[in-house]
Each structure stands twice: as C-alpha cells, then as structure tokens.
Design an enzyme around this catalytic site. Sequence first.
Site, PDB file in Angstrom:
ATOM      1  N   HIS A 131       0.786  -1.241   0.000  1.00  0.00           N
ATOM      2  CA  HIS A 131       0.000   0.000   0.000  1.00  0.00           C
ATOM      3  C   HIS A 131       0.814   1.286   0.000  1.00  0.00           C
ATOM      4  O   HIS A 131       0.240   2.371  -0.026  1.00  0.00           O
ATOM      5  CB  HIS A 131      -0.969  -0.001   1.193  1.00  0.00           C
ATOM      6  CG  HIS A 131      -0.288  -0.092   2.533  1.00  0.00           C
ATOM      7  ND1 HIS A 131      -0.947   0.132   3.717  1.00  0.00           N
ATOM      8  CD2 HIS A 131       0.991  -0.389   2.883  1.00  0.00           C
ATOM      9  CE1 HIS A 131      -0.129  -0.026   4.727  1.00  0.00           C
ATOM     10  NE2 HIS A 131       1.058  -0.343   4.246  1.00  0.00           N
ATOM     11  N   HIS A 132       2.151   1.206   0.067  1.00  0.00           N
ATOM     12  CA  HIS A 132       2.973   2.424   0.075  1.00  0.00           C
ATOM     13  C   HIS A 132       3.427   2.852  -1.320  1.00  0.00           C
ATOM     14  O   HIS A 132       3.984   3.933  -1.471  1.00  0.00           O
ATOM     15  CB  HIS A 132       4.206   2.234   0.960  1.00  0.00           C
ATOM     16  CG  HIS A 132       3.903   2.020   2.406  1.00  0.00           C
ATOM     17  ND1 HIS A 132       3.111   2.882   3.135  1.00  0.00           N
ATOM     18  CD2 HIS A 132       4.269   1.025   3.259  1.00  0.00           C
ATOM     19  CE1 HIS A 132       3.011   2.437   4.384  1.00  0.00           C
ATOM     20  NE2 HIS A 132       3.699   1.313   4.483  1.00  0.00           N
ATOM     21  N   GLY A 133       3.228   2.015  -2.323  1.00  0.00           N
ATOM     22  CA  GLY A 133       3.658   2.363  -3.667  1.00  0.00           C
ATOM     23  C   GLY A 133       2.951   3.609  -4.184  1.00  0.00           C
ATOM     24  O   GLY A 133       1.733   3.727  -4.068  1.00  0.00           O
ATOM     25  N   HIS A 171       0.213   3.703   8.039  1.00  0.00           N
ATOM     26  CA  HIS A 171      -0.834   4.372   7.273  1.00  0.00           C
ATOM     27  C   HIS A 171      -0.796   3.965   5.803  1.00  0.00           C
ATOM     28  O   HIS A 171       0.267   3.885   5.191  1.00  0.00           O
ATOM     29  CB  HIS A 171      -0.651   5.892   7.394  1.00  0.00           C
ATOM     30  CG  HIS A 171      -1.600   6.676   6.553  1.00  0.00           C
ATOM     31  ND1 HIS A 171      -1.183   7.649   5.659  1.00  0.00           N
ATOM     32  CD2 HIS A 171      -2.953   6.620   6.449  1.00  0.00           C
ATOM     33  CE1 HIS A 171      -2.239   8.175   5.058  1.00  0.00           C
ATOM     34  NE2 HIS A 171      -3.320   7.575   5.515  1.00  0.00           N
ATOM     35  N   ASP A 173      -0.779   5.172   2.918  1.00  0.00           N
ATOM     36  CA  ASP A 173      -0.604   6.457   2.241  1.00  0.00           C
ATOM     37  C   ASP A 173      -0.718   6.385   0.726  1.00  0.00           C
ATOM     38  O   ASP A 173      -1.346   7.240   0.100  1.00  0.00           O
ATOM     39  CB  ASP A 173       0.733   7.089   2.637  1.00  0.00           C
ATOM     40  CG  ASP A 173       1.940   6.204   2.329  1.00  0.00           C
ATOM     41  OD1 ASP A 173       1.762   4.975   2.196  1.00  0.00           O
ATOM     42  OD2 ASP A 173       3.069   6.734   2.238  1.00  0.00           O
TER      43      ASP A 173
END
Length: 265
Positions: A131-133, A171, A173
């Site tokens: 989910h940080h990509g 998070h 993000d």
Amino acid sequence: MRPIYIFGEDETSYRFHEDHPFNPLRLELTTSLLIAAGKLSKSECVSPPLASVEALALVHDFDYIEAVQAAAAGELSTLKANKFGLGTEDTPIFPTIHEGAARLVGGTIHALDLVASGKAERAFHVGGGLHHGMRRKASGFCVYNDAAVAIAHVRKQYGSRVLYVDTDAHHGDGVQWLFYDDDDVMTLSIHETGRYLFPGTGMVTERGNGKGYGYSWNVPVDAFTQDDSFLTCYETVLREACEWFKPDIILTQNGADAHVFDPLT
C-alpha cells in the site's frame, strides 16, 4: 460459498534479499499452516496472473514502470534509481523486481475481478497489500501498489464503488493519495499515529481533495493501544463508512504488523 484463496509459489519471486524483513516465506508458512489445519486444500490455491504493463499504468506512470523493468535488467543508473525510490535500504533492487511485483498486483486484480463479476462473494490474496507504492515512486518495501491498481481496474471495468479499509500498523498512504480526489473510492485507514511511525501521514485532517473531500478517513491510534480500544474503533468507523458510502465492494488490507509482537512497530 467458500472464499477464493489466491496464492502461487511464483509469488515468492518478490524477494529483496535473505536478510530483508519483507520475506515471502510468510506466504508459504501461512498457506502450509492453513492446509495442515484442514482449513484449505492445496488444490484450492489459485495462482495469480501477471499484471500487464497496461494494468499497472492505470495508476503508475509509464516512465516509472520502465525504470523498474530496467532495474530488473541491471540497466538503471543510480541517479535514476534514486529518483524513483529504487535501490534504497527499504526497497533494494533485485533481478525479479518487476515480475515479482507485477505478479502480486495480478493476484489482487484477480481477487477483485472475481467479486465484481459475481463469481465469488469473497476472495483472499495472501500476497497482497503493498500500500505504500506511489504513482512514480517505490516506498516502504512496495514497488507497485496492488490495491490501487486493482481498485482502478474494477472502477474501469465495472464502475464499482470501492471502500478500501486498511488496518496495517502503517498508514495506507499510497492508496489514499492515489484516490484523494475521487468520490467513487473511499479510503479508511486505522494505523499507529504518524508521530512515531513511518510514513508519518494519516492525520485526521487528511480528508480528501476537491470532489474527493470527505472520502478519506483516518483513525490514528497511539502505540500500545489495547485490543478492546482497537476493535471499538474498527467496528464503529467501518459501520459508519458502509452506511454512508454504500460501497459495491470492500477491499481490506490486513497488515499483520498491527500485532503486539511485530518487530517493526
């Protein structure tokens, strides 16, 4: 109807190096444990397809995808790698970086496809959750953002309204920023407050932008929050989000690092 379980041995190609904390061994251990416990048979495991460049480009810029492919071939300069967040301590370069990441994206696309098409009520992709990509940058162990690509895919193919729920300790993000202006995608993240933990975002004031204002919800909790408090947050905010947004599909990112004994949090 039993959930579809998505896992293939080729997903273990997303391996930075032996000492890296993001080790695909966890996928094999989880799957073998479920099989040993009689909760899953090996024949039920569905191998994920490889996501195409066109699918990746639904959220990632072409020059970034080309840079990842060049990195895999050993043809990316250090300067260009740094520009795209590649070759860092968190996200080092390895020979199967493009194929491995694209395989993980393909698994999550397949999971949402099954649900959006009505072929399954639930699907679980054990290798998903990067989910940080970002659109044009790798971050926090994540090269391509499988959740964001899959959401963009079902938005394009089916017009589905998607609620994204993230309970990773960090998070979510990348997914939030990629849909920050979109009122057909709602992002909801419960995470350890960014005052202490990477990536330092996820404040309650991050609500969305333009027509997407109000469609980004963040619940930052303090370190050492106990089970009852966490569950109260989850049950309350999830119920309110569903009642208000009325999604067609719910995609959850269930980061195991929210566990009290996880070494990274």
